[in-house]
Design a protein around this motif. Structure first.
Motif, short mmCIF file in Angstrom:
data_model
loop_
_atom_site.label_atom_id
_atom_site.label_comp_id
_atom_site.label_asym_id
_atom_site.label_seq_id
_atom_site.Cartn_x
_atom_site.Cartn_y
_atom_site.Cartn_z
N GLU A 47 0.80 -1.21 0.00
CA GLU A 47 0.00 0.00 0.00
C GLU A 47 0.84 1.27 0.00
N GLN A 48 2.07 1.18 0.45
CA GLN A 48 2.91 2.36 0.50
C GLN A 48 3.24 2.83 -0.90
N LEU A 49 3.47 4.14 -1.00
CA LEU A 49 3.84 4.70 -2.30
C LEU A 49 5.27 4.32 -2.63
N SER A 50 5.47 3.97 -3.88
CA SER A 50 6.82 3.63 -4.30
C SER A 50 6.98 3.92 -5.78
N GLY A 51 8.22 4.06 -6.20
CA GLY A 51 8.52 4.22 -7.62
C GLY A 51 8.03 5.53 -8.19
N TRP A 52 7.28 5.44 -9.27
CA TRP A 52 6.83 6.59 -10.04
C TRP A 52 5.92 7.49 -9.19
N LYS A 53 5.15 6.92 -8.28
CA LYS A 53 4.21 7.70 -7.49
C LYS A 53 4.93 8.71 -6.60
N LEU A 54 6.16 8.44 -6.22
CA LEU A 54 6.90 9.37 -5.37
C LEU A 54 7.39 10.60 -6.13
N ILE A 55 7.68 10.46 -7.43
CA ILE A 55 8.28 11.57 -8.17
C ILE A 55 7.37 12.17 -9.22
N VAL A 56 6.13 11.71 -9.31
CA VAL A 56 5.26 12.16 -10.39
C VAL A 56 4.98 13.66 -10.31
N SER A 57 4.93 14.23 -9.12
CA SER A 57 4.63 15.66 -9.00
C SER A 57 5.85 16.52 -9.29
N GLY A 58 7.04 15.99 -9.20
CA GLY A 58 8.23 16.81 -9.38
C GLY A 58 8.91 16.67 -10.72
N VAL A 59 8.37 15.87 -11.61
CA VAL A 59 9.05 15.61 -12.87
C VAL A 59 9.01 16.82 -13.80
N LEU A 60 7.85 17.43 -13.93
CA LEU A 60 7.68 18.50 -14.89
C LEU A 60 7.68 19.89 -14.25
N ARG A 61 8.16 20.01 -13.03
CA ARG A 61 8.19 21.32 -12.41
C ARG A 61 9.41 22.10 -12.89
N VAL A 62 9.34 23.41 -12.76
CA VAL A 62 10.43 24.29 -13.19
C VAL A 62 11.58 24.15 -12.19
N PRO A 63 12.83 24.06 -12.66
CA PRO A 63 13.95 23.93 -11.73
C PRO A 63 14.12 25.20 -10.90
N ASP A 64 14.76 25.07 -9.74
CA ASP A 64 14.96 26.20 -8.84
C ASP A 64 15.86 27.27 -9.45
N HIS A 65 16.91 26.85 -10.13
CA HIS A 65 17.87 27.77 -10.74
C HIS A 65 18.01 27.44 -12.23
N PRO A 66 17.12 27.95 -13.07
CA PRO A 66 17.14 27.57 -14.49
C PRO A 66 18.37 28.09 -15.23
N ALA A 67 18.90 29.24 -14.85
CA ALA A 67 20.09 29.76 -15.52
C ALA A 67 21.30 28.86 -15.25
N LEU A 68 21.43 28.40 -14.03
CA LEU A 68 22.54 27.51 -13.68
C LEU A 68 22.42 26.18 -14.44
N LEU A 69 21.19 25.68 -14.59
CA LEU A 69 20.97 24.46 -15.36
C LEU A 69 21.42 24.63 -16.80
N CYS A 70 21.07 25.78 -17.41
CA CYS A 70 21.48 26.04 -18.80
C CYS A 70 22.99 26.09 -18.93
N VAL A 71 23.66 26.72 -17.97
CA VAL A 71 25.12 26.82 -18.01
C VAL A 71 25.75 25.44 -17.88
N MET A 72 25.24 24.63 -16.97
CA MET A 72 25.80 23.29 -16.76
C MET A 72 25.60 22.40 -17.98
N VAL A 73 24.43 22.45 -18.58
CA VAL A 73 24.18 21.65 -19.78
C VAL A 73 25.10 22.11 -20.91
#
Length: 116
Positions: free
Chosen positions: A38-64
């Motif tokens: 019954e406990q949440l596991s796998g995809w159910k734990l991260i489904v809400s955070g997959v498509l959210r905007v990153p905290d520091h988008p400029a830093l992400l662009c620089v790293m990529v």
């Protein structure tokens, strides 16, 4: 002979551990297994955070962009070295080529970072 003996010892230790773990897991009652299911596991734990905007988008662009530049430089350098354009026999050719490709790939980094 020594390798076979040591491999046998490792196998015996491994089998003991597996048997002990299996007997432990088989001892779990049905209620505990139902609660674990019954406990949440796998995809159910991260489904809400997959498509959210990153905290520091400029830093992400620089790293990529940095990853694109370094991987591109490595691939192009290895390709040119494999084709024979940069020989390790001539001193400094490989390092100069790496620096040159790193500099030239700054154009690709700019494109990738701005596109992101």
């Amino acid at each position: 002979m020594v390798i076979t003996f040591l491999a046998g010892i490792v196998l015996v230790i491994f089998l003991r551990t597996v048997r002990r773990d299996l007997s432990h897991y088989e001892g779990l009652d049905k209620v505990a297994q139902a609660q674990m299911n019954e406990q949440l596991s796998g995809w159910k734990l991260i489904v809400s955070g997959v498509l959210r905007v990153p905290d520091h988008p400029a830093l992400l662009c620089v790293m990529v962009g940095d990853v694109v530049q370094i991987l591109g430089m490595a691939v192009v350098t290895v390709l040119f070295a494999a084709l024979g354009f940069m020989s390790p026999a001539s001193r400094g050719t490989l390092l100069t080529g790496m620096l040159f490709f790193y500099m030239i790939l700054g154009i690709a980094v700019g494109y990738v970072a701005v596109h992101m």
